[in-house]
Scaffold this motif. Structure first.
Motif, short mmCIF file in Angstrom:
data_model
loop_
_atom_site.label_atom_id
_atom_site.label_comp_id
_atom_site.label_asym_id
_atom_site.label_seq_id
_atom_site.Cartn_x
_atom_site.Cartn_y
_atom_site.Cartn_z
N THR A 186 0.80 -1.23 0.00
CA THR A 186 0.00 0.00 0.00
C THR A 186 0.83 1.28 0.00
O THR A 186 0.31 2.34 0.32
CB THR A 186 -0.93 0.01 1.23
OG1 THR A 186 -0.14 -0.14 2.42
CG2 THR A 186 -1.94 -1.12 1.15
N PRO A 241 2.01 4.53 -1.28
CA PRO A 241 1.38 5.36 -2.32
C PRO A 241 2.34 5.76 -3.43
O PRO A 241 1.91 5.98 -4.56
CB PRO A 241 0.88 6.58 -1.54
CG PRO A 241 1.73 6.64 -0.33
CD PRO A 241 2.03 5.22 0.03
N GLY A 260 0.90 2.96 -5.55
CA GLY A 260 -0.38 3.64 -5.74
C GLY A 260 -0.98 3.38 -7.11
O GLY A 260 -2.20 3.18 -7.25
N LEU A 312 -3.03 0.00 -7.32
CA LEU A 312 -4.39 0.03 -6.80
C LEU A 312 -5.30 0.84 -7.72
O LEU A 312 -6.44 0.43 -8.00
CB LEU A 312 -4.40 0.61 -5.39
CG LEU A 312 -5.74 0.60 -4.66
CD1 LEU A 312 -6.32 -0.80 -4.59
CD2 LEU A 312 -5.59 1.20 -3.26
N GLU A 313 -4.82 1.97 -8.21
CA GLU A 313 -5.64 2.79 -9.10
C GLU A 313 -6.01 2.05 -10.38
O GLU A 313 -7.11 2.19 -10.91
CB GLU A 313 -4.89 4.08 -9.43
CG GLU A 313 -4.77 5.03 -8.24
CD GLU A 313 -3.77 6.14 -8.48
OE1 GLU A 313 -3.12 6.13 -9.55
OE2 GLU A 313 -3.62 7.01 -7.60
N PRO A 367 -6.85 1.96 6.02
CA PRO A 367 -6.54 2.75 4.83
C PRO A 367 -6.55 4.24 5.12
O PRO A 367 -7.33 4.73 5.94
CB PRO A 367 -7.64 2.36 3.84
CG PRO A 367 -8.74 1.80 4.68
CD PRO A 367 -8.09 1.18 5.87
N GLN A 382 -5.78 5.64 0.41
CA GLN A 382 -6.55 4.77 -0.48
C GLN A 382 -7.98 4.55 -0.01
O GLN A 382 -8.70 3.73 -0.57
CB GLN A 382 -5.83 3.43 -0.68
CG GLN A 382 -5.76 2.52 0.53
CD GLN A 382 -4.63 2.83 1.48
OE1 GLN A 382 -4.49 3.94 1.96
NE2 GLN A 382 -3.82 1.83 1.76
N LEU A 410 -10.67 4.42 -2.50
CA LEU A 410 -10.53 3.42 -3.55
C LEU A 410 -11.00 2.03 -3.12
O LEU A 410 -11.15 1.15 -3.96
CB LEU A 410 -9.06 3.33 -3.99
CG LEU A 410 -8.45 4.60 -4.61
CD1 LEU A 410 -6.96 4.42 -4.85
CD2 LEU A 410 -9.16 4.94 -5.92
#
Length: 414
Positions: free
Chosen positions: A15, A17, A21, A24-25, A41, A44, A47
């Motif tokens: 995780t 960023p 990042g 995850l995006e 979180p 995120q 998300l």
């Protein structure tokens, strides 16, 4: 229960960023995501649809967290892009009856000594390697192997504790460095390895494996500095790299030898005088924004591919772009206090080929180079460029690097 009609994917850890990042995006474009991580979180939060807090290196904790999520949602798949969470993620997928690798294969990939043994058994070109537990043992093995050798923890990542030893008199200091790095390396391996040094350019092959069938997708050409340590200072990915035809089959051999059946792999090797030889196989997306480079250069979306495979869906493995993407990682010039960091690019008017500029440290921060520091203390930032050829990309990297200002005030010594 989630009201969404989209399949839900559990992601375990990974995780950060800055470096993860984008993963995850990318995944949330096609899946709802529930997160298992060591803390709730933050960045995120918008998300993910749900989360559980657990020790992501502990298989029992991850399985318990996953079962809790499964009581609230229908789970389609489980994925991680975190090296230290590979075995726990495999355990959770097996418990939920979802596609994934066996725990044994993930342990074999994580434990470099076990990897070397499987490579030897399956005639995969690799390096001579011996696990040692004392300096005396390391010295005897190094003399038997022949200098230079490499000392490294058995199951760490990010070049933690990895050092080249050119002469016998360098062994005591190298042993201290590698042994210190071996702490906290994970339950999958223990101790320090003494390995044959593989001379030649370092690369990685980014692969996707579906049902035991591995497809090499891209070659990442690497820059490594700060000898005798192995800090990665840059990566370049070019669509249709002709090297892929030579190194891809070796990567496939290595993945198969470890019993890896599914997912995305980052297979590191050196191009030696006797041909490509495996350094290690990471059964997840490569670090340092390599997945982002692959997408910019080829159009292949490695996080989405990993998610599709984890959910039992057919991933798209057909490239849609043909260009070069490169990341330059910016290191402090010395250990001390960072006083200036400046790249003369104005926000909002930067050229379209400059895809990202990110800073990891601000003025006033303490920075430290190896062996005192590691990547987290030595790296000040990075930038990503694209171009229509490797030469043009390297020219753009060189131009930006030449205009970079990094100043460090070193501590006074008496």
């Amino acid at each position: 229960m989630s009201r969404s009609t989209r399949p839900l994917l559990i992601t375990v850890a990974g995780t950060d960023p800055v470096y993860r990042g984008y993963c995850l995006e990318s995944v949330v474009a096609g899946y709802d995501v529930a997160l298992i991580d060591s803390k709730p979180p933050t960045w995120q939060q918008h998300l993910v649809v749900d989360h559980e807090v657990a020790d992501t290196r502990d298989s029992e904790a991850v399985v318990a967290a996953g079962l809790a999520l499964a009581e609230r949602h229908a789970i389609a798949g489980v994925v991680t892009w975190d090296e230290y969470s590979l075995a726990p993620t495999a355990a959770l997928a097996a418990r939920l009856g979802l596609p994934g690798n066996t725990v044994a294969s993930m342990n074999a990939a994580r434990n470099k000594a076990a990897s070397r043994a499987r490579f030897a058994e399956h005639d995969v070109p690799s390096a001579m390697s011996t696990c040692v537990d004392t300096l005396a043992h390391a010295t005897a093995v190094a003399h038997r192997t022949g200098f230079p050798v490499v000392l490294k923890p058995a199951s760490h990542a990010a070049s933690i504790g990895v050092v080249r030893v050119n002469r016998p008199d360098e062994l005591p200091a190298a042993w201290v460095f590698a042994s210190a790095g071996a702490g906290g390396q994970g339950a999958e391996g223990y101790g320090v390895l003494v390995e044959e040094y593989l001379s030649g350019p370092e690369i990685s092959v980014e692969c996707a494996t579906v049902g035991g069938i591995t497809t090499p997708l891209a070659v990442t050409r690497k820059e490594v500095g700060f000898a005798p340590y192995f800090e990665e200072t840059g990566h370049t990915v070019t669509a249709d790299d002709p090297l892929l035809a030579e190194v891809g089959p070796v990567a496939v051999q290595a993945v198969r030898a470890l019993g890896i059946s599914d997912g995305v792999q980052h297979v590191e090797m050196r191009l030696t005088s006797t041909g490509p030889r495996i350094i290690e196989v990471n059964s997840r997306i490569g670090g340092d924004l390599i997945g982002k480079l692959v997408r910019l250069a080829t159009g292949l979306d490695l996080p989405r591919i990993a998610a599709d495979i984890a959910c039992g869906n057919v991933p798209s493995l057909t490239p849609t772009k043909t260009r070069t993407a490169a990341v330059k990682i910016l290191y402090a010039p010395a250990t001390g206090t960072l006083t200036t960091r400046h790249l003369p690019v104005k926000a909002g008017v930067q050229p379209p080929w400059l895809r990202q500029v990110s800073w990891l440290h601000d003025a006033g921060d303490h920075v430290a180079l190896p062996p005192i520091g590691d990547a987290s203390t030595a790296r000040v930032g990075f930038f990503i460029v694209t171009a229509d050829s490797p030469a043009r990309a390297h020219s753009r990297v060189a131009d930006l690097t030449g205009r970079l200002t990094l100043t460090v005030v070193q501590p006074h010594t008496t």
